[in-house]
Design a protein around this motif. Structure first.
Motif, short mmCIF file in Angstrom:
data_model
loop_
_atom_site.label_atom_id
_atom_site.label_comp_id
_atom_site.label_asym_id
_atom_site.label_seq_id
_atom_site.Cartn_x
_atom_site.Cartn_y
_atom_site.Cartn_z
N LEU A 1 -3.36 2.37 -3.88
CA LEU A 1 -3.45 3.69 -3.76
C LEU A 1 -4.06 3.87 -2.77
O LEU A 1 -5.30 4.26 -3.21
CB LEU A 1 -2.65 4.66 -5.18
N VAL A 2 -3.65 4.73 -1.94
CA VAL A 2 -4.48 5.53 -0.47
C VAL A 2 -4.22 6.84 -0.63
O VAL A 2 -3.25 7.14 -0.24
CB VAL A 2 -4.89 4.47 0.67
N ILE A 3 -5.44 7.74 -0.13
CA ILE A 3 -5.08 8.63 0.78
C ILE A 3 -5.33 9.28 1.64
O ILE A 3 -5.99 8.71 2.35
CB ILE A 3 -5.86 10.53 -0.17
N CYS A 4 -4.23 9.40 2.65
CA CYS A 4 -4.24 9.67 4.03
C CYS A 4 -3.56 11.00 4.64
O CYS A 4 -3.08 11.51 4.34
CB CYS A 4 -3.12 8.95 4.92
N THR A 5 -4.96 11.92 4.89
CA THR A 5 -5.18 13.12 5.07
C THR A 5 -5.19 13.67 6.69
O THR A 5 -6.74 13.06 6.97
CB THR A 5 -5.87 14.12 4.01
N SER A 6 -5.43 14.81 6.77
CA SER A 6 -6.64 15.58 7.86
C SER A 6 -7.27 16.38 7.40
O SER A 6 -8.24 16.73 7.86
CB SER A 6 -4.97 16.74 8.93
N ALA A 7 -7.18 16.67 6.29
CA ALA A 7 -8.02 17.03 5.61
C ALA A 7 -9.44 16.80 5.45
O ALA A 7 -9.37 16.08 5.47
CB ALA A 7 -7.44 18.04 3.78
N GLN B 1 4.04 -2.31 8.73
CA GLN B 1 5.17 -2.27 7.92
C GLN B 1 4.87 -2.32 5.68
O GLN B 1 5.51 -2.49 5.40
CB GLN B 1 5.94 -3.46 7.71
N GLU B 2 3.67 -2.90 5.31
CA GLU B 2 3.80 -3.57 4.24
C GLU B 2 2.99 -1.41 4.16
O GLU B 2 2.83 -1.85 2.80
CB GLU B 2 2.41 -4.09 4.03
N ILE B 3 2.85 -1.13 4.56
CA ILE B 3 2.41 0.75 4.39
C ILE B 3 4.03 1.90 3.85
O ILE B 3 4.68 1.28 4.15
CB ILE B 3 1.11 1.39 4.98
N LEU B 4 3.20 2.18 2.65
CA LEU B 4 4.30 3.68 2.77
C LEU B 4 4.33 5.09 2.52
O LEU B 4 2.53 4.62 1.40
CB LEU B 4 5.72 3.37 1.18
N HIS B 5 3.88 6.01 3.64
CA HIS B 5 2.83 7.04 3.51
C HIS B 5 4.14 7.72 2.92
O HIS B 5 5.00 7.96 3.43
CB HIS B 5 2.75 7.92 4.64
N VAL B 6 3.85 8.61 1.98
CA VAL B 6 4.13 9.91 1.68
C VAL B 6 3.57 11.31 1.41
O VAL B 6 2.42 11.29 1.16
CB VAL B 6 4.39 9.68 -0.37
N GLY B 7 4.71 11.74 2.65
CA GLY B 7 3.88 13.44 2.99
C GLY B 7 4.55 14.70 2.67
O GLY B 7 5.77 14.17 3.09
N VAL C 1 0.53 -1.48 0.21
CA VAL C 1 -0.12 -0.04 0.23
C VAL C 1 1.04 1.31 -0.40
O VAL C 1 1.63 1.13 0.93
CB VAL C 1 -0.71 0.17 1.39
N VAL C 2 0.76 2.37 -0.97
CA VAL C 2 1.05 3.29 -0.97
C VAL C 2 -0.01 4.75 -0.46
O VAL C 2 -0.61 4.89 -1.36
CB VAL C 2 2.18 3.34 -1.90
N SER C 3 0.39 5.27 0.12
CA SER C 3 -0.21 6.36 0.93
C SER C 3 0.10 7.24 0.44
O SER C 3 1.21 7.98 0.79
CB SER C 3 -0.75 6.46 2.38
N PHE C 4 -0.28 8.01 0.38
CA PHE C 4 -0.44 9.71 -0.05
C PHE C 4 -0.81 10.60 0.92
O PHE C 4 -2.56 10.92 0.89
CB PHE C 4 -0.54 10.17 -1.91
N PHE D 1 -8.95 8.39 3.65
CA PHE D 1 -8.83 8.29 4.60
C PHE D 1 -8.77 9.62 5.27
O PHE D 1 -7.30 10.32 4.70
CB PHE D 1 -8.07 7.36 6.08
N SER D 2 -9.35 10.93 6.03
CA SER D 2 -9.64 11.72 7.00
C SER D 2 -9.18 11.65 7.80
O SER D 2 -10.46 11.35 8.75
CB SER D 2 -10.68 12.50 6.19
N SER D 3 -8.13 12.15 8.61
CA SER D 3 -8.71 11.82 10.31
C SER D 3 -9.00 12.88 10.49
O SER D 3 -10.02 11.86 11.51
CB SER D 3 -6.89 12.37 10.53
#
Length: 210
Positions: free
Chosen positions: A108-114, A165-171, A6-9, A137-139
């Protein structure tokens, strides 16, 4: 990339520029407040900005347009304001390139505080993002977290059914996107938009050819 499924942006500052959201909070909201309460724009900005500071980013209300529009007595203008801000949504070209490269190779997923309102605006304006990201996912909207604490990334991992460990988050936020993701056991890459290095170059340096 073999160990990453999983790659998270992050959203603002990573996938899209901050222009639209800065315009929304720093220009549109004060302008609407000034119009509603018959104030000069500079006085309205002073009041609005002071209110933002009073709540602060450690409080989930800080992220919620609905809360602010109710507080300022302009709730009937929220949809108009979102539509106007949407005209200023600009994807980073290097983000478009990387998403195109990675789609189909991993989830591909989006992880944002927005807040969800802003996420939906971006997805409505950028077809590649709308079709490429399997989950968003919106926190703040989904979990009631201010910012992106480690617990947010842990919940995302649980919901996706994968180990952290299978997730890479990019921010682009050193604390929320990098340090907190790592505290949760998630692989993380920090993107410095002022460095001149492209998103693809950052990922290649950190992971090899994406």
């Amino acid at each position: 990339m073999r160990s990453v499924s999983v790659v998270s942006f992050d959203l603002d500052g990573t996938l899209v520029t901050r222009e639209y959201v800065d315009y929304f909070w720093l220009e549109l909201v004060p302008r609407l407040y000034a119009e509603r309460h018959s104030l000069g724009l500079e006085e309205a900005k002073r009041i609005v900005y002071a209110s933002y500071d009073e709540v602060g980013p450690g409080d989930v209300r800080w992220y919620m347009p609905g809360y602010w529009f109710r507080r300022f007595g302009i709730e009937d203008r929220l949809e108009d304001a979102l539509r106007e801000a949407a005209e200023r949504i600009r994807p980073y070209p290097d983000a478009l390139e990387v998403v195109e490269l990675l789609r189909g190779r991993c989830t591909l997923v989006i992880c944002t505080s927005a807040a969800r309102e802003f996420v939906n605006l971006v997805l409505s304006r950028i077809p590649l993002y709308r079709s490429s990201f399997k989950h968003v996912f919106s926190s703040s909207s989904d979990f009631g977290f201010p910012g992106k604490p480690p617990a947010f990334f842990q919940r995302v991992s649980e919901l996706l059914g994968v180990s952290p460990q299978e997730i890479l988050h990019v921010g682009d936020d050193e604390e929320n996107d990098f340090a907190n993701a790592r505290r949760a056991g998630v692989k993380a890459v920090y993107v410095d938009r002022g460095s001149g290095e492209s998103l693809r170059e950052v990922l290649e340096r950190e992971l090899g050819d994406p």
